[in-house]
Design an enzyme around this catalytic site. Structure first.
Site, PDB file in Angstrom:
ATOM      1  N   ASP A  16       0.793  -1.241   0.000  1.00 31.64           N
ATOM      2  CA  ASP A  16       0.000   0.000   0.000  1.00 31.64           C
ATOM      3  C   ASP A  16       0.825   1.291   0.000  1.00 31.64           C
ATOM      4  O   ASP A  16       0.529   2.222   0.779  1.00 31.64           O
ATOM      5  CB  ASP A  16      -0.956   0.017   1.204  1.00 31.64           C
ATOM      6  CG  ASP A  16      -1.931  -1.151   1.202  1.00 31.64           C
ATOM      7  OD1 ASP A  16      -1.872  -1.988   0.292  1.00 31.64           O
ATOM      8  OD2 ASP A  16      -2.752  -1.225   2.138  1.00 31.64           O
ATOM      9  N   ASP A  53      -4.478  -0.794  -1.723  1.00 27.93           N
ATOM     10  CA  ASP A  53      -5.767  -0.584  -1.067  1.00 27.93           C
ATOM     11  C   ASP A  53      -6.671   0.052  -2.133  1.00 27.93           C
ATOM     12  O   ASP A  53      -6.325   1.085  -2.706  1.00 27.93           O
ATOM     13  CB  ASP A  53      -5.543   0.366   0.127  1.00 27.93           C
ATOM     14  CG  ASP A  53      -6.445   0.071   1.309  1.00 27.93           C
ATOM     15  OD1 ASP A  53      -6.801  -1.103   1.530  1.00 27.93           O
ATOM     16  OD2 ASP A  53      -6.792   1.032   2.041  1.00 27.93           O
ATOM     17  N   HIS A  61     -10.504   0.820  -2.590  1.00 28.60           N
ATOM     18  CA  HIS A  61     -11.871   0.826  -2.067  1.00 28.60           C
ATOM     19  C   HIS A  61     -12.873   1.471  -3.022  1.00 28.60           C
ATOM     20  O   HIS A  61     -12.570   2.495  -3.646  1.00 28.60           O
ATOM     21  CB  HIS A  61     -11.918   1.611  -0.754  1.00 28.60           C
ATOM     22  CG  HIS A  61     -11.068   1.066   0.345  1.00 28.60           C
ATOM     23  ND1 HIS A  61     -11.128  -0.236   0.767  1.00 28.60           N
ATOM     24  CD2 HIS A  61     -10.139   1.662   1.134  1.00 28.60           C
ATOM     25  CE1 HIS A  61     -10.279  -0.406   1.774  1.00 28.60           C
ATOM     26  NE2 HIS A  61      -9.652   0.725   2.001  1.00 28.60           N
ATOM     27  N   HIS A  63     -10.380   7.090   1.855  1.00 35.81           N
ATOM     28  CA  HIS A  63      -9.008   6.970   1.350  1.00 35.81           C
ATOM     29  C   HIS A  63      -8.948   5.893   0.267  1.00 35.81           C
ATOM     30  O   HIS A  63      -9.760   4.962   0.249  1.00 35.81           O
ATOM     31  CB  HIS A  63      -8.038   6.605   2.494  1.00 35.81           C
ATOM     32  CG  HIS A  63      -8.293   5.243   3.064  1.00 35.81           C
ATOM     33  ND1 HIS A  63      -9.272   5.007   4.007  1.00 35.81           N
ATOM     34  CD2 HIS A  63      -7.742   4.030   2.791  1.00 35.81           C
ATOM     35  CE1 HIS A  63      -9.295   3.719   4.302  1.00 35.81           C
ATOM     36  NE2 HIS A  63      -8.379   3.090   3.567  1.00 35.81           N
ATOM     37  N   LYS A  81      -6.898  -4.883  -2.993  1.00 32.84           N
ATOM     38  CA  LYS A  81      -7.585  -5.415  -1.804  1.00 32.84           C
ATOM     39  C   LYS A  81      -8.525  -4.361  -1.259  1.00 32.84           C
ATOM     40  O   LYS A  81      -8.370  -3.171  -1.554  1.00 32.84           O
ATOM     41  CB  LYS A  81      -6.574  -5.858  -0.749  1.00 32.84           C
ATOM     42  CG  LYS A  81      -5.733  -4.732  -0.200  1.00 32.84           C
ATOM     43  CD  LYS A  81      -4.663  -5.261   0.722  1.00 32.84           C
ATOM     44  CE  LYS A  81      -3.899  -4.155   1.414  1.00 32.84           C
ATOM     45  NZ  LYS A  81      -4.729  -3.262   2.260  1.00 32.84           N
ATOM     46  N   CYS A 124      -1.808  -2.648   7.717  1.00 28.14           N
ATOM     47  CA  CYS A 124      -1.716  -3.562   6.575  1.00 28.14           C
ATOM     48  C   CYS A 124      -0.409  -4.347   6.521  1.00 28.14           C
ATOM     49  O   CYS A 124      -0.410  -5.509   6.122  1.00 28.14           O
ATOM     50  CB  CYS A 124      -1.998  -2.806   5.286  1.00 28.14           C
ATOM     51  SG  CYS A 124      -3.736  -2.272   5.245  1.00 28.14           S
TER      52      CYS A 124
HETATM   53  C1  VGL Z   1      -4.562   0.753   5.829  1.00 25.93           C
HETATM   54  C2  VGL Z   1      -6.133   1.590   7.244  1.00 25.93           C
HETATM   55  C3  VGL Z   1      -7.107   1.491   6.282  1.00 25.93           C
HETATM   56  C4  VGL Z   1      -3.137   0.354   5.590  1.00 25.93           C
HETATM   57  C5  VGL Z   1      -5.519   0.626   4.832  1.00 25.93           C
HETATM   58  O1  VGL Z   1      -2.714   0.284   4.423  1.00 25.93           O
HETATM   59  O2  VGL Z   1      -2.434   0.112   6.592  1.00 25.93           O
HETATM   60  N1  VGL Z   1      -4.889   1.232   7.032  1.00 25.93           N
HETATM   61  N2  VGL Z   1      -6.793   1.007   5.079  1.00 25.93           N
HETATM   62 ZN    ZN Z   2      -8.157   1.062   3.501  1.00 24.60          ZN
END
Ligand code: VGL
Ligand code: ZN
Length: 210
Positions: free
Chosen positions: A8, A46, A48, A81, A106, A151
């Protein structure tokens, strides 16, 4: 076979981003230095949908960072995010993507979050990462990226549980630290699960680069 997993490393997790990880940008040069020395590099993303259930904005009666029940699982409510198709969800501009062999999205299912690069938080659906790594005969993983206490931690814990010899590159990760010692605790938890904590300089020295 060894693989490097870049977790990420996306704009929204960098300083100035929607879910900024303090010093998150400092993992980028570490990723670029290491990726040239691995035969296999995977980057998780990440990814979403805008209506994701982990976003506080989608729970109007709730506060940011509150923990709620999301379809039976505890869920921290995050700022919006890494929405699919937005600049915040793009990989960091300075991250060298040329040496990345496989991208693993993901968090695409709005009803469940996915901190780990292997499974959603309910361990119900696989992202395909384990199958991919096994198809390449990978048995040893080096994991870094953002964030150390979410993550990266859950990716590493799943990796160890799946039987990979698992290393986390401590200078290649930074934590969100919702509590001040969260990253420290995450490192302890990972070590307790048999995960080795290593530094990038030591890895680079082994290949004669430092
Ligand atoms: C993450 C919070 C929400 C991460 C991703 O990449 O650590 N943390 N989504
Ligand atoms: Zn996230």
């Amino acid at each position: 076979m060894k693989a490097l997993i870049l977790v990420d490393i996306q704009n929204d997790f960098l300083p100035g981003g929607a879910l900024a990880v303090p010093e998150g940008d400092q993992v980028i040069p570490v990723a670029n230095a290491l990726s040239a020395h691995f035969d296999l590099v995977v980057a998780t993303q990440d990814h979403h949908p805008a209506h994701h259930g982990s976003f506080a904005a989608n729970h109007p009666d709730r506060e940011l960072y509150e923990v709620v029940d999301l379809n039976g699982l505890e869920q921290v409510l995050w700022p919006v995010h890494c929405v699919q198709g937005t600049p915040g969800g793009d990989f960091a501009a300075d991250l060298n993507l040329e040496s990345v062999h496989q991208f693993v999205p993901k968090g695409t299912d709005s009803g469940i979050d996915s901190y780990s690069g292997f499974f959603d938080n309910g361990q119900k659906k696989s992202t395909g990462l384990d199958d991919y790594l096994r198809s390449k005969d990978v048995d040893e993983l080096y994991i870094m990226g953002l964030a150390a206490d979410f993550c990266v931690k859950f990716t590493a814990l799943d990796a160890a549980a799946l039987g990979y010899r698992t290393h986390v590159i401590v200078d290649g990760t930074r934590g969100v630290n919702l509590t001040p010692d969260a990253t420290e605790k995450a490192f302890e938890e990972m070590e307790g699960a048999g995960i080795k904590l290593v530094r990038s300089e030591a890895l680079l020295a082994r290949v004669g680069q430092a």
